[in-house]
Motif scaffolding. Structure first.
Motif, PDB file in Angstrom:
ATOM      1  N   SER A   1       0.614  -1.038  -0.390  1.00  0.00           N
ATOM      2  CA  SER A   1      -0.235   0.029   0.390  1.00  0.00           C
ATOM      3  C   SER A   1       1.064   1.296   0.212  1.00  0.00           C
ATOM      4  O   SER A   1       1.904   0.897   0.239  1.00  0.00           O
ATOM      5  CB  SER A   1      -0.810   0.176   1.252  1.00  0.00           C
ATOM      6  N   ARG A   2       0.131   2.718   0.222  1.00  0.00           N
ATOM      7  CA  ARG A   2       1.036   3.515   0.204  1.00  0.00           C
ATOM      8  C   ARG A   2       1.781   4.167   1.559  1.00  0.00           C
ATOM      9  O   ARG A   2       1.861   5.210   1.415  1.00  0.00           O
ATOM     10  CB  ARG A   2      -0.100   4.811  -0.415  1.00  0.00           C
ATOM     11  N   ALA A   3       1.102   2.908   2.196  1.00  0.00           N
ATOM     12  CA  ALA A   3       2.306   3.380   3.940  1.00  0.00           C
ATOM     13  C   ALA A   3       3.271   2.852   3.619  1.00  0.00           C
ATOM     14  O   ALA A   3       3.484   3.896   4.724  1.00  0.00           O
ATOM     15  CB  ALA A   3       1.253   2.291   4.393  1.00  0.00           C
ATOM     16  N   ARG A   4       3.866   2.734   2.297  1.00  0.00           N
ATOM     17  CA  ARG A   4       5.431   2.193   2.543  1.00  0.00           C
ATOM     18  C   ARG A   4       6.701   3.830   2.344  1.00  0.00           C
ATOM     19  O   ARG A   4       7.217   3.945   3.463  1.00  0.00           O
ATOM     20  CB  ARG A   4       5.238   2.005   1.230  1.00  0.00           C
ATOM     21  N   VAL A   5       5.103   4.709   2.403  1.00  0.00           N
ATOM     22  CA  VAL A   5       6.154   6.327   2.359  1.00  0.00           C
ATOM     23  C   VAL A   5       5.474   6.016   3.534  1.00  0.00           C
ATOM     24  O   VAL A   5       6.982   7.529   4.222  1.00  0.00           O
ATOM     25  CB  VAL A   5       4.387   7.180   1.555  1.00  0.00           C
TER      26      VAL A   5
ATOM     27  N   ALA B   1       0.923  12.897   3.295  1.00  0.00           N
ATOM     28  CA  ALA B   1       0.891  13.875   3.122  1.00  0.00           C
ATOM     29  C   ALA B   1       0.850  14.464   4.901  1.00  0.00           C
ATOM     30  O   ALA B   1       1.768  15.292   5.165  1.00  0.00           O
ATOM     31  CB  ALA B   1       0.171  15.117   3.014  1.00  0.00           C
ATOM     32  N   ALA B   2       0.009  14.329   5.807  1.00  0.00           N
ATOM     33  CA  ALA B   2      -0.532  15.172   7.137  1.00  0.00           C
ATOM     34  C   ALA B   2       1.334  14.355   7.899  1.00  0.00           C
ATOM     35  O   ALA B   2       1.631  15.209   9.264  1.00  0.00           O
ATOM     36  CB  ALA B   2      -1.752  14.710   7.484  1.00  0.00           C
TER      37      ALA B   2
ATOM     38  N   TRP C   1       4.472  21.428  -2.974  1.00  0.00           N
ATOM     39  CA  TRP C   1       4.937  20.358  -2.792  1.00  0.00           C
ATOM     40  C   TRP C   1       4.100  18.823  -2.606  1.00  0.00           C
ATOM     41  O   TRP C   1       3.829  17.792  -3.339  1.00  0.00           O
ATOM     42  CB  TRP C   1       6.107  20.643  -3.882  1.00  0.00           C
ATOM     43  N   ILE C   2       4.370  19.498  -1.701  1.00  0.00           N
ATOM     44  CA  ILE C   2       3.920  17.837  -0.842  1.00  0.00           C
ATOM     45  C   ILE C   2       2.282  18.284  -1.347  1.00  0.00           C
ATOM     46  O   ILE C   2       1.375  16.696  -1.437  1.00  0.00           O
ATOM     47  CB  ILE C   2       4.078  18.243   0.691  1.00  0.00           C
ATOM     48  N   SER C   3       1.368  19.012  -1.356  1.00  0.00           N
ATOM     49  CA  SER C   3       0.073  19.320  -1.889  1.00  0.00           C
ATOM     50  C   SER C   3      -0.349  19.119  -2.771  1.00  0.00           C
ATOM     51  O   SER C   3      -1.099  18.826  -3.303  1.00  0.00           O
ATOM     52  CB  SER C   3      -0.801  20.953  -1.310  1.00  0.00           C
ATOM     53  N   PHE C   4       0.843  19.038  -3.612  1.00  0.00           N
ATOM     54  CA  PHE C   4       0.414  18.871  -5.270  1.00  0.00           C
ATOM     55  C   PHE C   4       0.675  17.102  -5.733  1.00  0.00           C
ATOM     56  O   PHE C   4      -0.108  17.035  -6.441  1.00  0.00           O
ATOM     57  CB  PHE C   4       2.132  18.861  -5.724  1.00  0.00           C
ATOM     58  N   MET C   5       0.815  16.090  -4.551  1.00  0.00           N
ATOM     59  CA  MET C   5       0.508  15.200  -5.176  1.00  0.00           C
ATOM     60  C   MET C   5      -0.967  14.880  -4.402  1.00  0.00           C
ATOM     61  O   MET C   5      -1.109  13.639  -4.644  1.00  0.00           O
ATOM     62  CB  MET C   5       1.287  14.153  -3.221  1.00  0.00           C
TER      63      MET C   5
END
Length: 204
Positions: A13-17, A68-69, A98-102
């Motif tokens: 999942s994206r939790a890898r981030v 992001a948060a 750029w964080i919000s751009f995701m």
């Protein structure tokens, strides 16, 4: 920081981030791996994240969801790591930008992956695909860092998401994208995170 830190995840999942960000902080944390459709939707976890999805972290009595948060929250816990520009500095603007751009990037990539017809640019949060891709490529072209002169959570998030969507062939493999991803993928914390989570299966 004395409060316990728990990370809720599934490696596929994206939790890898968030895992990568946790490894960058050097903070001790406990990992709870949840399964899709079962423990991720169980009442015990919905009490933490009513959406029944990962990632989430619990830091003492504080719960944070959304990559992001979470990354911004964790960066502020370890100011000595300089994972966020100082409050009030000019670099704080591009850091948030750029964080919000995701968000728009995710919206476009999900639309593409499901094969739905892209909405009218006036209605879509990402505008047009061409504008979004060119804007993102322009941001990373010839640049190692997006906010200031050193690595921050903005570089982590942007390189992680670009890498994710390059792997699934949803973003074009532009040299600017591949260079930025490879640059930050070499970080020791990224390597530790990938070792903990294991490889992502190739898309069939």
């Amino acid at each position: 920081m004395n409060a316990a830190l728990t990370f809720y995840t599934n490696p596929m999942s994206r939790a890898r981030v968030t895992r990568w960000m946790l490894e960058e902080t050097g903070l001790p944390y406990q990992t709870e791996i949840l399964e899709y459709g079962t423990s991720m939707k169980a009442p015990a976890y919905r009490a933490i994240n009513p959406m029944g999805k990962v990632p989430a972290i619990r830091h003492g009595d504080t719960v944070v969801t959304e990559n992001a948060a979470i990354c911004m929250y964790l960066a502020d816990l370890v100011p000595e790591k300089k994972l966020a520009p100082p409050a009030g500095s000019p670099a704080r603007g591009p850091y948030y930008r750029w964080i919000s751009f995701m968000g728009p990037l995710e919206q476009l990539m999900v639309a593409k992956s499901t094969g739905v017809q892209l909405p009218d640019p006036g209605m879509a949060g990402f505008g047009t695909e061409e504008d979004l891709v060119q804007t993102l490529a322009g941001a990373v072209e010839g640049r190692d860092h997006l906010a200031g002169d050193h690595f921050t959570a903005a570089d982590l998030l942007v390189s992680a998401y670009i890498g994710w969507y390059l792997q699934f062939q949803l973003l074009p493999a532009l040299p600017a994208f591949t260079r930025f991803v490879e640059l930050h993928r070499k970080r020791p914390a990224a390597a530790r995170a990938n070792e903990l989570d294991g490889p992502i299966p190739a898309r069939g």
